[in-house]
Design a protein around this motif. Structure first.
Motif, PDB file in Angstrom:
ATOM      1  N   SER A  31     -29.760 -13.039  30.092  1.00  0.00           N
ATOM      2  CA  SER A  31     -30.805 -12.078  29.747  1.00  0.00           C
ATOM      3  C   SER A  31     -31.910 -12.103  30.797  1.00  0.00           C
ATOM      4  N   THR A  33     -35.006 -11.807  30.188  1.00  0.00           N
ATOM      5  CA  THR A  33     -36.094 -12.639  29.666  1.00  0.00           C
ATOM      6  C   THR A  33     -35.882 -14.099  30.051  1.00  0.00           C
ATOM      7  N   THR A  34     -34.660 -14.590  29.892  1.00  0.00           N
ATOM      8  CA  THR A  34     -34.342 -15.971  30.281  1.00  0.00           C
ATOM      9  C   THR A  34     -34.575 -16.161  31.775  1.00  0.00           C
ATOM     10  N   LYS A  53     -30.581  -5.701  35.274  1.00  0.00           N
ATOM     11  CA  LYS A  53     -29.777  -6.911  35.501  1.00  0.00           C
ATOM     12  C   LYS A  53     -28.756  -6.694  36.615  1.00  0.00           C
TER      13      LYS A  53
END
Length: 195
Positions: A31, A33-34, A53
């Motif tokens: 992700s 966010t990660t 991504k």
């Protein structure tokens, strides 16, 4: 100038963090966010540099391709010793796969079926190995009955196998392991030295 340097550091940090996440989790489950958390930046900063991504994965893969290109350039045969250049390039590639997460992730992304596109550094490596072994064949440096094409298949399959196995057990990428493989392969590839 300071803004540009900071932006470049952020971009580099994002690529490195993405490589870690892609190598650990794979492309699909990773992700943004990660990745942004691991890089220590906001999601906004990530999106300033990368639209999505896919573009971030492409940047990781591009860095790996550039690294393979440097290995290939450095390994050009000096004094006509094509097989020695191939051996040395293999050692360097395996060292990078062991020590550089961006190279390791770039190879993985190039073959990740969840990701559309991406040519990957593996294709560049395969192309170069093929060129070197065709050259060795033309120069009569391959053993009788060994074609450049069949030698390419053997070397590429071996190096890709090392790459995959090394992702699970780094010992597969060790100099000792690679030396043992070349000790097995070279006598079957190399022609007898002619006077």
């Amino acid at each position: 100038m300071v803004k540009q340097e900071r932006a470049q550091r952020t971009r580099t940090s994002l690529i490195h963090a993405a490589a870690e996440v892609f190598a650990q989790e794979g492309y699909a489950p990773a992700s943004l966010t990660t990745i942004s958390r691991r890089a220590g930046v906001s999601n906004g900063a990530l999106h300033f540099h990368f639209a999505n991504k896919q573009s971030l994965a492409q940047a990781v893969e591009d860095e790996a391709v550039a690294s393979v290109a440097r290995i290939i350039r450095a390994a050009r045969p000096a004094g006509g010793c094509v097989l020695q250049a191939l051996v040395e390039a293999t050692y360097e590639l395996m060292s990078r796969l062991a020590d550089d997460i961006v190279v390791r992730a770039g190879f993985g992304l190039g073959s990740d079926r969840a990701r559309a596109g991406g040519s990957g550094p593996r294709r560049d490596w395969e192309r170069w190995v093929g060129e070197m072994l065709r050259l060795a064949e033309q120069e009569g440096r391959l053993a009788e009955g060994v074609s450049g094409r069949s030698a390419t298949h053997a070397v590429v399959a071996t190096t890709v196998g090392l790459e995959v196995l090394g992702g699970e057990d780094p010992e597969w990428l060790s100099r000792r392991r690679i030396a043992g493989i070349w000790e097995l392969l070279l006598p079957h590839l190399r022609s007898e030295i002619r006077s």
